[in-house]
Design a protein around this motif. Structure first.
Motif, PDB file in Angstrom:
ATOM      1  N   GLN A 124       0.534  -0.852   0.533  1.00  0.00           N
ATOM      2  CA  GLN A 124      -0.072   0.048  -0.212  1.00  0.00           C
ATOM      3  C   GLN A 124       0.817   1.043   0.181  1.00  0.00           C
ATOM      4  OE1 GLN A 124      -2.383  -0.729   3.055  1.00  0.00           O
ATOM      5  NE2 GLN A 124      -4.026  -1.990   1.957  1.00  0.00           N
ATOM      6  N   ARG A 125       1.671   1.222   0.846  1.00  0.00           N
ATOM      7  CA  ARG A 125       3.110   2.544   0.856  1.00  0.00           C
ATOM      8  C   ARG A 125       3.672   2.373  -0.812  1.00  0.00           C
ATOM      9  NH1 ARG A 125       5.691  -0.033   5.034  1.00  0.00           N
ATOM     10  NH2 ARG A 125       4.588   0.485   6.868  1.00  0.00           N
ATOM     11  N   ARG A 126       3.271   1.614  -1.801  1.00  0.00           N
ATOM     12  CA  ARG A 126       4.814   1.451  -2.543  1.00  0.00           C
ATOM     13  C   ARG A 126       3.613   1.780  -3.421  1.00  0.00           C
ATOM     14  NH1 ARG A 126       8.213   2.810  -5.990  1.00  0.00           N
ATOM     15  NH2 ARG A 126       8.079   1.543  -7.992  1.00  0.00           N
ATOM     16  N   ALA A 139       0.824   4.379  -2.994  1.00  0.00           N
ATOM     17  CA  ALA A 139       0.890   5.905  -2.660  1.00  0.00           C
ATOM     18  C   ALA A 139       2.233   6.334  -3.293  1.00  0.00           C
ATOM     19  CB  ALA A 139       1.024   5.687  -1.002  1.00  0.00           C
ATOM     20  N   GLU A 140       3.394   5.613  -3.425  1.00  0.00           N
ATOM     21  CA  GLU A 140       4.837   6.246  -4.124  1.00  0.00           C
ATOM     22  C   GLU A 140       4.276   6.870  -5.288  1.00  0.00           C
ATOM     23  OE1 GLU A 140       7.857   4.228  -3.429  1.00  0.00           O
ATOM     24  OE2 GLU A 140       7.887   3.958  -1.053  1.00  0.00           O
ATOM     25  N   LEU A 141       3.014   5.730  -5.839  1.00  0.00           N
ATOM     26  CA  LEU A 141       2.905   6.074  -7.256  1.00  0.00           C
ATOM     27  C   LEU A 141       1.886   6.604  -7.516  1.00  0.00           C
ATOM     28  CD1 LEU A 141       3.770   1.705  -8.556  1.00  0.00           C
ATOM     29  CD2 LEU A 141       5.172   4.013  -8.541  1.00  0.00           C
ATOM     30  N   SER A 142       1.216   7.488  -6.235  1.00  0.00           N
ATOM     31  CA  SER A 142       0.484   8.067  -6.909  1.00  0.00           C
ATOM     32  C   SER A 142      -0.988   7.312  -7.155  1.00  0.00           C
ATOM     33  CB  SER A 142       0.736   9.630  -7.805  1.00  0.00           C
ATOM     34  OG  SER A 142       1.881  10.573  -6.961  1.00  0.00           O
ATOM     35  N   GLU A 159       1.297   6.623 -11.639  1.00  0.00           N
ATOM     36  CA  GLU A 159       1.931   6.374 -12.997  1.00  0.00           C
ATOM     37  C   GLU A 159       2.136   5.035 -13.290  1.00  0.00           C
ATOM     38  OE1 GLU A 159       5.772   7.619 -11.178  1.00  0.00           O
ATOM     39  OE2 GLU A 159       4.610   9.089 -10.103  1.00  0.00           O
ATOM     40  N   GLU A 164       3.436  -5.848  -6.937  1.00  0.00           N
ATOM     41  CA  GLU A 164       4.217  -4.423  -6.531  1.00  0.00           C
ATOM     42  C   GLU A 164       3.310  -3.415  -5.280  1.00  0.00           C
ATOM     43  OE1 GLU A 164       6.975  -0.471  -8.363  1.00  0.00           O
ATOM     44  OE2 GLU A 164       5.575  -2.321  -9.205  1.00  0.00           O
ATOM     45  N   TRP A 165       2.029  -4.006  -6.127  1.00  0.00           N
ATOM     46  CA  TRP A 165       0.837  -2.447  -5.019  1.00  0.00           C
ATOM     47  C   TRP A 165      -0.231  -3.182  -4.743  1.00  0.00           C
ATOM     48  CZ3 TRP A 165      -3.162  -1.206  -7.933  1.00  0.00           C
ATOM     49  CH2 TRP A 165      -2.508  -1.093  -9.475  1.00  0.00           C
ATOM     50  N   ARG A 170      -3.847   7.867   7.474  1.00  0.00           N
ATOM     51  CA  ARG A 170      -3.562   8.981   6.969  1.00  0.00           C
ATOM     52  C   ARG A 170      -5.482   9.361   6.686  1.00  0.00           C
ATOM     53  NH1 ARG A 170      -0.711   7.795   1.222  1.00  0.00           N
ATOM     54  NH2 ARG A 170      -1.435   9.954   0.680  1.00  0.00           N
TER      55      ARG A 170
END
Length: 173
Positions: A64-66, A68-71, A92, A148-149, A172
């Motif tokens: 889930q963090r990944r 968020a990193e990829l928006s 992305e 990955e996500w 969040r």
């Protein structure tokens, strides 16, 4: 003075002993019925390997963090007439296929999985079963094995509107 003779009726002709025996037998029959039902029905919520599920939470949070990193964010709609699944993915990452899981909150045997194909510009399409009803948890990821996500959300079907899928990180809003 006259002596009145009261004849005492035997116990089996009186009301209260039969009432108390009836209560006893009704309690026994109800408890036996519930015992049989509890043995015959499987509780899908109980996990045998709860320790492994508990230790895997960090991997889920990393996915889930990944996301968020990829928006990443997605909007999911299921057409109530045609049962078409339409997912609009923003961010992305644009894989060729997405894996969608519909998880029923109380019964694991009702969970469903779908593969969505990339149509164009972040739009993915698939086919859901007819008459999808009730509340479901949603998980969207790029593949079934070691994704990955992951995006998550909740949906209540049938619905004309869309449902948001987000990384849903703890803490969040």
């Amino acid at each position: 003075m006259t002596m009145e003779s009261h004849s005492i009726t035997p116990w089996y002709k009186q009301f209260w002993p039969w009432f108390l025996i009836g209560l006893l037998f009704s309690a026994i029959s109800v408890s036996t019925t519930f015992a049989v039902l509890s043995v015959r029905s499987f509780d899908g919520m109980v996990q045998d390997d709860y320790y492994e599920h508990g230790t895997a939470i960090n991997m889920v949070l990393a996915k889930q963090r990944r996301a968020a990193e990829l928006s990443l964010a997605a909007d999911l709609r299921i057409d109530p007439l045609t049962s078409d699944i339409i997912v609009d993915l923003e961010g992305e990452a644009r894989p060729e296929r997405l894996h969608l899981e519909l998880i029923f909150p109380t019964r694991g045997d009702r969970d469903q999985e779908f593969t969505l194909e990339h149509a164009r510009d972040g739009r993915y399409l698939g086919q859901a079963p007819d008459n999808l009803r009730y509340r479901w948890y949603l998980q969207l990821q790029p593949s079934q094995e070691d994704p990955e996500w992951r995006l998550v959300g909740e949906a209540d079907f049938p619905s004309e509107g869309g449902f948001a899928l987000t990384p849903a990180l703890p803490g969040r809003d």
